[in-house]
Design a protein around this motif. Structure first.
Motif, short mmCIF file in Angstrom:
data_model
loop_
_atom_site.label_atom_id
_atom_site.label_comp_id
_atom_site.label_asym_id
_atom_site.label_seq_id
_atom_site.Cartn_x
_atom_site.Cartn_y
_atom_site.Cartn_z
N LYS A 86 0.83 -1.22 0.00
CA LYS A 86 0.00 0.00 0.00
C LYS A 86 0.86 1.27 0.00
O LYS A 86 0.39 2.36 0.26
N GLU A 87 2.14 1.10 -0.30
CA GLU A 87 3.07 2.23 -0.34
C GLU A 87 2.87 3.02 -1.63
O GLU A 87 2.70 2.43 -2.70
N MET A 88 2.91 4.35 -1.54
CA MET A 88 2.76 5.20 -2.72
C MET A 88 4.02 5.08 -3.57
O MET A 88 5.12 5.27 -3.08
N VAL A 89 3.85 4.73 -4.85
CA VAL A 89 4.98 4.57 -5.75
C VAL A 89 5.24 5.87 -6.49
O VAL A 89 6.35 6.38 -6.55
N GLU A 90 4.16 6.43 -7.06
CA GLU A 90 4.31 7.67 -7.81
C GLU A 90 2.96 8.38 -7.93
O GLU A 90 1.91 7.75 -7.88
N ASN A 91 3.03 9.69 -8.08
CA ASN A 91 1.85 10.52 -8.27
C ASN A 91 2.13 11.40 -9.48
O ASN A 91 3.07 12.20 -9.44
N ILE A 92 1.37 11.24 -10.54
CA ILE A 92 1.63 11.99 -11.77
C ILE A 92 0.49 12.97 -12.01
O ILE A 92 -0.65 12.57 -12.14
N SER A 93 0.82 14.25 -12.06
CA SER A 93 -0.19 15.28 -12.30
C SER A 93 -0.79 15.11 -13.68
O SER A 93 -0.08 14.78 -14.63
N ILE A 94 -2.08 15.35 -13.80
CA ILE A 94 -2.78 15.25 -15.09
C ILE A 94 -2.12 16.16 -16.12
O ILE A 94 -2.10 15.87 -17.30
N TYR A 95 -1.52 17.26 -15.65
CA TYR A 95 -0.90 18.23 -16.56
C TYR A 95 0.44 17.74 -17.12
O TYR A 95 0.96 18.33 -18.06
N ARG A 96 1.01 16.67 -16.53
CA ARG A 96 2.27 16.14 -17.04
C ARG A 96 2.06 14.95 -17.98
O ARG A 96 3.00 14.46 -18.58
N ILE A 97 0.81 14.47 -18.06
CA ILE A 97 0.50 13.32 -18.92
C ILE A 97 0.15 13.84 -20.32
O ILE A 97 -0.73 14.67 -20.46
N SER A 98 0.86 13.34 -21.33
CA SER A 98 0.61 13.85 -22.68
C SER A 98 -0.12 12.85 -23.57
O SER A 98 -0.65 13.21 -24.61
N TYR A 99 -0.16 11.58 -23.17
CA TYR A 99 -0.76 10.56 -24.05
C TYR A 99 -1.05 9.31 -23.24
O TYR A 99 -0.32 8.98 -22.31
N CYS A 100 -2.12 8.61 -23.61
CA CYS A 100 -2.37 7.29 -23.05
C CYS A 100 -3.04 6.43 -24.10
O CYS A 100 -3.72 6.95 -24.98
N THR A 101 -2.82 5.13 -24.02
CA THR A 101 -3.32 4.25 -25.07
C THR A 101 -3.44 2.81 -24.58
O THR A 101 -2.81 2.44 -23.59
N THR A 102 -4.24 2.04 -25.29
CA THR A 102 -4.25 0.59 -25.15
C THR A 102 -3.60 0.10 -26.44
O THR A 102 -4.02 0.49 -27.53
N ASP A 103 -2.55 -0.69 -26.32
CA ASP A 103 -1.82 -1.13 -27.50
C ASP A 103 -2.69 -2.03 -28.38
O ASP A 103 -3.43 -2.86 -27.88
N LYS A 104 -2.59 -1.83 -29.69
CA LYS A 104 -3.40 -2.61 -30.63
C LYS A 104 -3.01 -4.09 -30.66
O LYS A 104 -3.86 -4.96 -30.72
N LEU A 105 -1.70 -4.36 -30.63
CA LEU A 105 -1.23 -5.74 -30.68
C LEU A 105 -1.25 -6.39 -29.31
O LEU A 105 -1.75 -7.49 -29.13
N GLN A 106 -0.70 -5.68 -28.34
CA GLN A 106 -0.69 -6.18 -26.95
C GLN A 106 -1.92 -5.55 -26.28
O GLN A 106 -1.79 -4.63 -25.50
N ASN A 107 -3.11 -6.05 -26.60
CA ASN A 107 -4.32 -5.33 -26.20
C ASN A 107 -4.68 -5.41 -24.72
O ASN A 107 -5.65 -4.83 -24.29
N LYS A 108 -3.85 -6.09 -23.93
CA LYS A 108 -4.06 -6.07 -22.47
C LYS A 108 -3.11 -5.06 -21.83
O LYS A 108 -3.05 -4.95 -20.61
N VAL A 109 -2.35 -4.35 -22.67
CA VAL A 109 -1.37 -3.39 -22.16
C VAL A 109 -1.91 -1.96 -22.25
O VAL A 109 -2.33 -1.51 -23.31
N PHE A 110 -1.90 -1.28 -21.10
CA PHE A 110 -2.25 0.14 -21.03
C PHE A 110 -0.94 0.89 -20.82
O PHE A 110 -0.08 0.43 -20.05
N ALA A 111 -0.78 2.01 -21.51
CA ALA A 111 0.44 2.79 -21.33
C ALA A 111 0.11 4.28 -21.34
O ALA A 111 -0.88 4.69 -21.94
N TYR A 112 0.94 5.04 -20.65
CA TYR A 112 0.80 6.50 -20.72
C TYR A 112 2.18 7.12 -20.86
O TYR A 112 3.19 6.52 -20.46
#
Length: 150
Positions: A76-102
């Motif tokens: 339950k330890e906090m690993v990272e906190n990313i502000s919405i303003y620092r995120i430029s892109y997010c996607t679900t990969d077409k080939l690896q369709n169980k992979v989410f990336a930002y």
């Protein structure tokens, strides 16, 4: 389990929607957005992840209009906190369709980092992507409302 009308539910998103995923890793990228860039980055992360025989860190990824927070699922330890303003892109990969990336800009170095996560199902990876998109929209709405109130 997501209710059918989860796309219409704004209340839970304000608090933060949680997803349990496995963290595959991170790679640096040149561009802040783009399908080809993301697909190439995900391929690199997955290839590296397959080479290393280590167990993947199980994380709780929480999406809200403030951004994305990562918490270790076991400690339950906090690993990272990313502000919405620092995120430029997010996607679900077409080939690896169980992979989410930002893609987000590192607070320390300013470098663009692509972080990838494995979800148990394709539907969950898509749900995370849609939830992040909704969070962007909600953050924009809240920002515009704040501007209008000045």
């Amino acid at each position: 389990e997501l209710p059918e009308s989860w796309a219409d539910m704004q209340e839970p998103l304000l608090e933060g929607m949680c997803f349990t995923l496995k963290y595959l890793g991170m790679t640096l990228v040149e561009k802040p957005k783009g399908e080809d860039m993301a697909a190439a980055a995900i391929r690199r992360i997955v290839a590296t992840a397959q080479v290393g025989a280590r167990k993947f860190q199980k994380v709780i990824l929480t999406v809200s209009p403030r951004g994305i927070s990562l918490q270790d699922a076991d400690t339950k330890e906090m690993v990272e906190n990313i502000s919405i303003y620092r995120i430029s892109y997010c996607t679900t990969d077409k080939l690896q369709n169980k992979v989410f990336a930002y893609v987000a800009q590192s607070q320390e170095s300013g470098a663009l980092e692509c972080h990838a996560f494995l979800s148990p199902k394709k539907k969950i990876a898509q749900a995370v992507t849609l939830t992040v998109a909704q969070a962007f929209q909600m953050a924009l709405d809240l920002w515009e409302a704040a501007q209008a109130g000045r």
